[in-house]
Design an enzyme around this catalytic site. Structure first.
Site, PDB file in Angstrom:
ATOM      1  CD  GLU A   1      35.397 -12.141  11.182  1.00  0.00           C
ATOM      2  OE1 GLU A   1      35.708 -10.880  11.748  1.00  0.00           O
ATOM      3  OE2 GLU A   1      34.423 -12.654  11.503  1.00  0.00           O
TER       4      GLU A   1
ATOM      5  CE  LYS B   1      22.906 -23.739  10.127  1.00  0.00           C
ATOM      6  NZ  LYS B   1      22.260 -23.263  11.008  1.00  0.00           N
TER       7      LYS B   1
ATOM      8  CG  MET C   1      53.067   9.144   3.647  1.00  0.00           C
ATOM      9  SD  MET C   1      54.905   9.622   3.266  1.00  0.00           S
ATOM     10  CE  MET C   1      55.684   8.254   2.735  1.00  0.00           C
TER      11      MET C   1
ATOM     12  CG  PHE D   1      21.076 -12.995  13.171  1.00  0.00           C
ATOM     13  CD1 PHE D   1      21.534 -11.414  13.819  1.00  0.00           C
ATOM     14  CD2 PHE D   1      21.990 -13.740  13.669  1.00  0.00           C
ATOM     15  CE1 PHE D   1      22.316 -11.368  14.679  1.00  0.00           C
ATOM     16  CE2 PHE D   1      22.925 -13.461  14.529  1.00  0.00           C
ATOM     17  CZ  PHE D   1      23.321 -12.515  15.053  1.00  0.00           C
ATOM     18  CD  GLN D   2      26.195 -13.207  12.773  1.00  0.00           C
ATOM     19  OE1 GLN D   2      26.255 -14.379  12.489  1.00  0.00           O
ATOM     20  NE2 GLN D   2      26.896 -12.747  13.588  1.00  0.00           N
TER      21      GLN D   2
END
Lengths: 184, 603
Positions: B50, B162, B493, B112-113
């Site tokens: 993602e 959803k 760096m 969940f999630q």
């Protein structure tokens, strides 16, 4: 210096969190914040008290204005304004002390809300300083609990935080005017 | 007509002219991806992470000015977007990021999630929404697109539960919305503009200081006119690169920590600093008390917050850079600045840019023995001797008009120093947040938006590994992105800072550190092992082209060969001198005129 901001905000979920988060995330000092709905149920008024030097206050004002849900920000510290706070104070009060406490309450125009066997609850409104003083006077009676509402504030006179659209300056002019004030 | 939330979402994307959607599916957004399944107008680019999706949308947006769009699922899908969103927020990139959310009745139940992504992203988005009522969906979608790409642009996140996605409702997608708390100022205040023009005319040592706002506002063309009309020299921030061609005599280069000597000296000597679309960021200003001590400051910016935040500004102008410059241009007059230009030319000659090895040796190191031992031995990375500046100059020579993405660190600074940018929106780099792993997915997004152009990611071997999984995305979409890895085996760096400020205590910066290493390693030597991963094999494993370059003479042929490939990504592993440093440099906390040119030599 302490500043009082009176703001109109969209009555959206999370708006208070956006404002509180802004202060926490940017390290600004927030002393109190109060919120309540206005006559328009879609708009809430938030009064917040914060402290900082001129640069910080300037940034706070700009950052608040930048939030999409904030409709209007007014810094009332520079204006003639009415500032009030409400406090509930529970003190230990033996029956023989009640008279004295009633007298003190009377001087501060506080109301007695509840009297128990050895306690009393008092309600007082006024400036934050007045409430500090009232609490100080009650200290010898042993304060059990204190609940303060945080400051609410309103400008004196007929001016409203939201001016009618027609009288408002162009946003651009307004902003640049603000800058002039900062510079001067 | 009643349609589902997912169908209204598709309708909104079409109305906004969205052709590409970067995404990754998951449980709660299956219905949205289902609605996209038979859609021909919108191409879904499936990334492999993602974060890659958001950076790709970001690269798409930066290279075109159009809004980048991504769609991911709830919970971990949403939290994986956080770095990408913060990156876009810092650099004012218009992105709308859609995240799935668990059904409304489940929110707050630790379902969940489930993740409170609106709460998480509140401080790193321009604005965000949780859609709690299907009837608000059309308006919110329109507001999201409106806010993302107007005023000072930025990312907007819309969290879609959803059941809102599934619920049938109104099919209206408004053509316009008005948001009462959001009225970006566009035109500048006329009096302030007059004042700015007067200050410029009066100045003896004037200097333009431009930032990314010039690109965002589409003000490059008019700014170039203003420079031509006035003859005033220009310094730019990292984000302002390309607004004036890098080889224009009036372009003094980047200011700040790794800026050019002439840019930093000019800022320090200027009596008028004319900022446009910049924000006086700490990497650009160094110690504020020593920043532009002689200068009056004019500052044009879209965001009032940026004005008078770090430096006091005499003439503040809030507005869109292009519109303000349109107002300003007719009032501009060329100041008399012959002496100033002479002084600037002198500074230019004193210290031209050159990357140097930290130990102060000016000659490029060669290691013939290593080269002679052949590729296998040369793979033991103590012996790389390519100069990164030469690599970047050659990239510029072979692909002068390419869109360049960078990662973060030495690769980014060398790119800003040694690639001559000539076009607006031609550098994609994480300037504010400094996100390693940004460049490759951003290059993928830019390549999708600009199929006719060459897109090159200049990377380090450290940062390329932060989103290397997007190789699959590039391969499957036939994107000929060239990834040039300046491979020094270090997080360069940080290693440079350790060398200069921490007594060469290379703590956790060597990417070959392992069990066989001496406990307190102070640099490369015979103990160094073989570099892993083998980027050539890795590229090949993905079906991309892999090349490796050890010798300076092979840089150009490799790039030319890569340029012929049009259907898949190319990784070129440039084995560079391990301890090359970015110079000049301003030590953290120092004033920008106090520059270090190489160890032991101060300006």
């Amino acid at each position: 210096m302490t500043h009082i901001f009176s703001m109109l905000v969209e009555n959206h979920q999370g708006v208070l969190s956006r404002i509180a988060g802004l202060f926490a995330g940017r390290g600004y000092n927030l002393e109190s914040i109060t919120a309540g709905v206005t006559t328009d149920p879609q708009i809430s008024r938030i009064t917040l008290v914060c402290e900082g030097d001129d640069n910080v206050i300037d940034q706070i004002k700009k950052q608040l204005n930048k939030l999409i849900d904030v409709i209007k920000v007014n810094d009332l510290s520079a204006l003639p304004s009415l500032n009030r706070e409400l406090a509930l104070i529970k003190v230990r009060a033996k029956p023989n002390q009640r008279g004295e406490i009633f007298q003190v309450a009377d001087v501060f125009r506080a109301r007695v809300l509840d009297v128990g066997i050895d306690s009393m609850v008092l309600e007082v409104t006024g400036s934050s300083e007045k409430i500090d003083n009232f609490a100080a006077v009650l200290l010898p009676y042993s304060i059990r609990e204190i609940a303060r509402s945080g400051l609410i504030s309103m400008e004196r006179g007929k001016k409203q935080t939201t001016e009618p659209e027609g009288q408002r300056k162009g946003a651009s002019e307004k902003l640049n005017d603000d800058f002039k004030i900062t510079i001067a | 007509m009643k349609i589902s939330g997912a169908e209204l979402f598709i309708k909104a994307l079409k109305a906004e002219g969205v052709k590409h959607l970067f995404g990754f599916p998951g449980g709660v957004v299956i219905p949205v991806f289902d609605a996209l399944y038979s859609e021909t107008e919108i191409q879904v680019i499936l990334t492999r992470h993602e974060q890659g999706a958001v950076h790709a949308a970001d690269g798409y947006a930066r290279s075109t000015g159009k809004t980048g769009v991504c769609l991911v699922t709830s919970g971990p899908g949403a939290t994986n977007t956080v770095t990408g969103i913060a990156t876009a927020n810092f650099d004012s990139v218009p992105i709308v990021c859609f995240t799935g959310q668990v059904s409304r009745s489940m929110i707050g139940n630790d379902a969940f999630q489930e993740a409170d992504i609106v709460g998480i992203t509140r401080p790193i988005t321009k604005h965000n929404y949780l859609v709690l009522d299907r009837k608000d969906l059309g308006r919110i979608l329109k507001e999201a697109f409106t806010i993302a790409n107007s005023g000072r642009p930025g990312p907007v996140l819309v969290d879609l539960p959803k059941d809102v996605i599934l619920e049938k409702g109104d099919d209206e997608y408004p053509a316009k919305v008005s948001i009462r708390g959001y009225n970006p100022v566009l035109k500048g205040h006329p009096n302030q503009i007059k004042k700015a023009a007067m200050e410029l005319k009066r100045a003896k040592n004037p200097l333009f200081y431009i930032g990314g706002g010039i690109h965002i506002a589409g003000a490059v063309e008019i700014f170039r006119k203003a420079v031509k009309k006035t003859g005033v020299p220009v310094v730019h921030s990292l984000m302002g690169i390309g607004a004036l061609p890098g080889d224009d005599p009036l372009c003094l280069g980047m200011l700040g920590m790794h800026g050019t000597y002439v840019a930093n000296m000019a800022v320090t000597g200027a009596d008028l600093l004319f900022g446009i679309g910049n924000r006086f960021d700490d990497r650009a200003t160094g110690d504020l008390s020593k920043f532009a001590p002689e200068a009056k400051i004019v500052h044009i910016d879209q965001d009032p917050v940026s004005i008078s935040r770090n430096v006091p500004v005499e003439v503040p102008i809030v507005g869109d850079a292009r519109l303000v410059l349109e107002q300003l241009l007719p009032l501009l007059e060329a100041p008399k600045i012959n002496d100033w230009i002479k002084q600037i030319d002198k500074w230019k000659e004193e210290h031209p840019l050159e990357a140097r090895v930290g130990r102060g040796s000016d000659a490029p190191k060669t290691n013939k023995a290593g080269a002679a031992r052949g590729a296998e031995a040369a793979d033991r990375r103590s012996i790389g001797h390519l100069r990164p500046d030469r690599v970047i100059q050659t990239i510029c020579e072979v692909f002068p008009d390419a869109i360049i993405a960078t990662e973060v660190g030495q690769n980014q600074m060398w790119t800003s120093q040694f690639f001559t940018f000539r076009h607006p929106r031609s550098l994609l780099t994480s300037g504010g947040l400094g996100t390693m792993g940004y460049g490759f997915p951003a290059a993928i997004g830019a390549q999708i938006a600009n199929p006719e152009k060459r897109v090159i990611d200049i990377a380090g071997d450290g940062s390329i590994q932060m989103n290397i999984q997007e190789l699959a995305t590039a391969v499957y979409n036939n994107l000929p992105v060239i990834v040039t890895i300046l491979n020094n085996g270090y997080l360069g760096m940080v290693r440079q800072w350790q060398e200069l400020f921490f007594g060469k205590r290379y703590s956790s910066t060597c990417l070959m550190t392992g069990a066989a290493c001496p406990p307190q390693c102070k640099g490369p030597g015979d103990h160094c092992t073989v570099y892993r991963p083998d980027f050539v094999k890795l590229a090949e494993a993905y079906g991309a082209v892999g090349m490796r370059v050890f010798e300076e003479k092979d840089i150009k042929p490799a790039l030319t060969e890569a340029g012929k490939i049009k259907d898949r990504p190319i990784f070129i592993d440039f084995i560079v001198e391990r301890e090359f440093n970015v110079f000049p440099m301003v030590a953290p906390g120092a004033g920008i005129a106090e520059m270090i040119f190489s160890e032991g030599r101060q300006g």
